[in-house]
Design a protein around this motif. Sequence first.
Motif, PDB file in Angstrom:
ATOM      1  N   TYR A  29       0.829  -1.199   0.000  1.00  0.00           N
ATOM      2  CA  TYR A  29       0.000   0.000   0.000  1.00  0.00           C
ATOM      3  C   TYR A  29       0.874   1.264   0.000  1.00  0.00           C
ATOM      4  O   TYR A  29       0.647   2.195  -0.783  1.00  0.00           O
ATOM      5  CB  TYR A  29      -0.931  -0.017   1.221  1.00  0.00           C
ATOM      6  CG  TYR A  29      -1.592   1.307   1.477  1.00  0.00           C
ATOM      7  CD1 TYR A  29      -2.696   1.714   0.717  1.00  0.00           C
ATOM      8  CD2 TYR A  29      -1.098   2.180   2.442  1.00  0.00           C
ATOM      9  CE1 TYR A  29      -3.286   2.949   0.930  1.00  0.00           C
ATOM     10  CE2 TYR A  29      -1.685   3.412   2.657  1.00  0.00           C
ATOM     11  CZ  TYR A  29      -2.783   3.794   1.897  1.00  0.00           C
ATOM     12  OH  TYR A  29      -3.351   5.022   2.101  1.00  0.00           O
ATOM     13  N   VAL A  30       1.887   1.284   0.858  1.00  0.00           N
ATOM     14  CA  VAL A  30       2.756   2.465   0.962  1.00  0.00           C
ATOM     15  C   VAL A  30       3.547   2.664  -0.323  1.00  0.00           C
ATOM     16  O   VAL A  30       3.661   3.796  -0.818  1.00  0.00           O
ATOM     17  CB  VAL A  30       3.704   2.344   2.185  1.00  0.00           C
ATOM     18  CG1 VAL A  30       4.741   3.458   2.185  1.00  0.00           C
ATOM     19  CG2 VAL A  30       2.892   2.377   3.474  1.00  0.00           C
ATOM     20  N   VAL A  31       4.068   1.569  -0.886  1.00  0.00           N
ATOM     21  CA  VAL A  31       4.837   1.690  -2.126  1.00  0.00           C
ATOM     22  C   VAL A  31       3.928   2.234  -3.235  1.00  0.00           C
ATOM     23  O   VAL A  31       4.323   3.112  -4.008  1.00  0.00           O
ATOM     24  CB  VAL A  31       5.462   0.329  -2.508  1.00  0.00           C
ATOM     25  CG1 VAL A  31       6.057   0.372  -3.910  1.00  0.00           C
ATOM     26  CG2 VAL A  31       6.541  -0.049  -1.496  1.00  0.00           C
ATOM     27  N   GLY A  32       2.691   1.742  -3.295  1.00  0.00           N
ATOM     28  CA  GLY A  32       1.750   2.219  -4.304  1.00  0.00           C
ATOM     29  C   GLY A  32       1.374   3.679  -4.124  1.00  0.00           C
ATOM     30  O   GLY A  32       1.214   4.433  -5.089  1.00  0.00           O
ATOM     31  N   ALA A  33       1.238   4.101  -2.857  1.00  0.00           N
ATOM     32  CA  ALA A  33       0.795   5.473  -2.585  1.00  0.00           C
ATOM     33  C   ALA A  33       1.944   6.474  -2.676  1.00  0.00           C
ATOM     34  O   ALA A  33       1.775   7.583  -3.178  1.00  0.00           O
ATOM     35  CB  ALA A  33       0.154   5.547  -1.188  1.00  0.00           C
ATOM     36  N   LEU A  34       3.128   6.077  -2.188  1.00  0.00           N
ATOM     37  CA  LEU A  34       4.235   7.028  -2.078  1.00  0.00           C
ATOM     38  C   LEU A  34       5.197   6.976  -3.250  1.00  0.00           C
ATOM     39  O   LEU A  34       5.829   7.993  -3.581  1.00  0.00           O
ATOM     40  CB  LEU A  34       5.021   6.755  -0.797  1.00  0.00           C
ATOM     41  CG  LEU A  34       4.707   7.614   0.413  1.00  0.00           C
ATOM     42  CD1 LEU A  34       5.669   7.270   1.539  1.00  0.00           C
ATOM     43  CD2 LEU A  34       4.819   9.097   0.072  1.00  0.00           C
ATOM     44  N   GLY A  35       5.336   5.805  -3.870  1.00  0.00           N
ATOM     45  CA  GLY A  35       6.303   5.639  -4.960  1.00  0.00           C
ATOM     46  C   GLY A  35       6.193   6.740  -6.018  1.00  0.00           C
ATOM     47  O   GLY A  35       7.186   7.422  -6.320  1.00  0.00           O
ATOM     48  N   PRO A  36       4.990   6.959  -6.563  1.00  0.00           N
ATOM     49  CA  PRO A  36       4.846   7.983  -7.613  1.00  0.00           C
ATOM     50  C   PRO A  36       5.161   9.397  -7.109  1.00  0.00           C
ATOM     51  O   PRO A  36       5.728  10.201  -7.852  1.00  0.00           O
ATOM     52  CB  PRO A  36       3.365   7.877  -7.996  1.00  0.00           C
ATOM     53  CG  PRO A  36       2.934   6.508  -7.556  1.00  0.00           C
ATOM     54  CD  PRO A  36       3.751   6.210  -6.338  1.00  0.00           C
ATOM     55  N   VAL A  37       4.807   9.686  -5.850  1.00  0.00           N
ATOM     56  CA  VAL A  37       5.092  11.008  -5.277  1.00  0.00           C
ATOM     57  C   VAL A  37       6.604  11.235  -5.231  1.00  0.00           C
ATOM     58  O   VAL A  37       7.112  12.286  -5.638  1.00  0.00           O
ATOM     59  CB  VAL A  37       4.504  11.127  -3.843  1.00  0.00           C
ATOM     60  CG1 VAL A  37       4.890  12.458  -3.201  1.00  0.00           C
ATOM     61  CG2 VAL A  37       2.986  10.947  -3.869  1.00  0.00           C
ATOM     62  N   ILE A  38       7.320  10.221  -4.760  1.00  0.00           N
ATOM     63  CA  ILE A  38       8.774  10.327  -4.632  1.00  0.00           C
ATOM     64  C   ILE A  38       9.434  10.430  -6.005  1.00  0.00           C
ATOM     65  O   ILE A  38      10.371  11.221  -6.200  1.00  0.00           O
ATOM     66  CB  ILE A  38       9.321   9.122  -3.833  1.00  0.00           C
ATOM     67  CG1 ILE A  38       8.894   9.259  -2.359  1.00  0.00           C
ATOM     68  CG2 ILE A  38      10.835   9.005  -3.963  1.00  0.00           C
ATOM     69  CD1 ILE A  38       9.137   8.023  -1.523  1.00  0.00           C
ATOM     70  N   ALA A  39       8.915   9.653  -6.964  1.00  0.00           N
ATOM     71  CA  ALA A  39       9.492   9.690  -8.315  1.00  0.00           C
ATOM     72  C   ALA A  39       9.315  11.080  -8.939  1.00  0.00           C
ATOM     73  O   ALA A  39      10.188  11.567  -9.663  1.00  0.00           O
ATOM     74  CB  ALA A  39       8.830   8.624  -9.198  1.00  0.00           C
ATOM     75  N   ALA A  40       8.186  11.726  -8.630  1.00  0.00           N
ATOM     76  CA  ALA A  40       7.884  13.018  -9.250  1.00  0.00           C
ATOM     77  C   ALA A  40       8.537  14.190  -8.518  1.00  0.00           C
ATOM     78  O   ALA A  40       8.777  15.236  -9.124  1.00  0.00           O
ATOM     79  CB  ALA A  40       6.364  13.224  -9.306  1.00  0.00           C
ATOM     80  N   GLU A  41       8.803  14.028  -7.224  1.00  0.00           N
ATOM     81  CA  GLU A  41       9.296  15.148  -6.411  1.00  0.00           C
ATOM     82  C   GLU A  41      10.551  14.748  -5.639  1.00  0.00           C
ATOM     83  O   GLU A  41      10.476  14.342  -4.482  1.00  0.00           O
ATOM     84  CB  GLU A  41       8.204  15.572  -5.394  1.00  0.00           C
ATOM     85  CG  GLU A  41       6.866  15.927  -5.996  1.00  0.00           C
ATOM     86  CD  GLU A  41       6.778  17.414  -6.370  1.00  0.00           C
ATOM     87  OE1 GLU A  41       7.789  18.145  -6.181  1.00  0.00           O
ATOM     88  OE2 GLU A  41       5.713  17.824  -6.848  1.00  0.00           O
ATOM     89  N   PRO A  42      11.729  14.914  -6.271  1.00  0.00           N
ATOM     90  CA  PRO A  42      12.972  14.468  -5.614  1.00  0.00           C
ATOM     91  C   PRO A  42      13.189  15.104  -4.238  1.00  0.00           C
ATOM     92  O   PRO A  42      13.766  14.475  -3.352  1.00  0.00           O
ATOM     93  CB  PRO A  42      14.068  14.897  -6.602  1.00  0.00           C
ATOM     94  CG  PRO A  42      13.365  15.055  -7.914  1.00  0.00           C
ATOM     95  CD  PRO A  42      11.966  15.470  -7.603  1.00  0.00           C
TER      96      PRO A  42
END
Lengths: 232, 232
Positions: free
Chosen positions: B154-167
């Motif tokens: 769940y965390v990887v799905g929710a946070l992964g894209p945020v982290i990829a987009a915002e270094p």
Amino acid sequence: MTDAAAIADESSSAVPSLDDAEYRAAVLDVLGLLASGELASFARLAEDAPHAPDLVDRLTISRMAAGELAHIDALESYVSSLGGDLPALMERYRDVLSDFDARTVPRDWWERLIKTYIGYSLVLDFQREVAGHLDPATRAVVDEVLADSGHGDYVVGALGPVIAAEPQIGARLALWGRRIVGEGLGVASQVLAQHPDLVKLAGQALAGGPGAMLNRLSGEHARRMGRLGLTA
Amino acid sequence: MTDAAAIADESSSAVPSLDDAEYRAAVLDVLGLLASGELASFARLAEDAPHAPDLVDRLTISRMAAGELAHIDALESYVSSLGGDLPALMERYRDVLSDFDARTVPRDWWERLIKTYIGYSLVLDFQREVAGHLDPATRAVVDEVLADSGHGDYVVGALGPVIAAEPQIGARLALWGRRIVGEGLGVASQVLAQHPDLVKLAGQALAGGPGAMLNRLSGEHARRMGRLGLTA
């Protein structure tokens, strides 16, 4: 025919049918209300648990919390069978209890027990009133969801002897209980004002409208305070 | 024979038996540790849930919380069958995570997700290490209790894209993750120091003792941070 009479007439008619689009929409709304209440009870009990004086109590209350949540699964599958989306229905009742919670922060374990006992019993009574005149299929799901979690008996068992032995604590908790029920009835009447479909569904016109419902809620509250040896 | 060799020798012997009073006591201790971990995970997830940005997430996380608690029932009935009392066994581990929680208060929803992902995965890994060499009957109960709750995915799905987009967010969360794992490994090594029976039960002497275990925990942590695109 007056409005009240029209509603009374409708309430006294045959068993409502889920094929009636208006009734079905009102049922979905009430199921959203119920699920919101269960989620709020889960959160309240789960927040109470770590404050418990010992591990046995902490486990007992944590289990009650998990039990409330299990009810949401039953609601969700029933709502799906009616073509509804439970989280979307819950959105309408999302922040109903936020102000209540902000205005009633307990100062110790006893006040916490009273808050949950009085506050969430009121939520349950309110839900029972609103869900009192449903079709049998919906009623079967709702009855299970609104079953007693045992929290009231737990509080009476834990607090009753303390109050009997220490009248000063009883006096303080009686005052606190009055504050909780005052805030709680405020929330109930606000919800009724904002959701006229709930009033209609509950068929309250028959029994005197929202005011009479609030009186019945107060009566139940007084009975609960009485179980603790306190005056409402 | 050195102490380490003696432990290694014991670990490599036949499957341990619950008829052995010393082993049985160690098993009961580890079951108390597991139940404490489950109760802590329940409380952590239940506390996280109301902070979720929407109702679907709130429900998802509340359900994970209730799932953790269900494991305690399985532990309690097994402990009873061994003649133990679960709440009493949990007392030994009661405040293990209090300092950890006080030192790692998340500032926003993302930090909260990372704290639970990193912190409680570490608790789970630690429990798996300690419970790695049990008799088959105990093992069966423990395997079910230590099953994955799905929170990591769940965390990887929710946070992964945020982290990829915002270094920049990624950089902040990487730092936060390091703090969480540092505090968490501190707790783990404290528990090992205070409960030598756990070390013995885990048979860690075979694989280099507590230090080696902490290294493995760090390795698992690095793998988890990697799933988020972060460096441990």
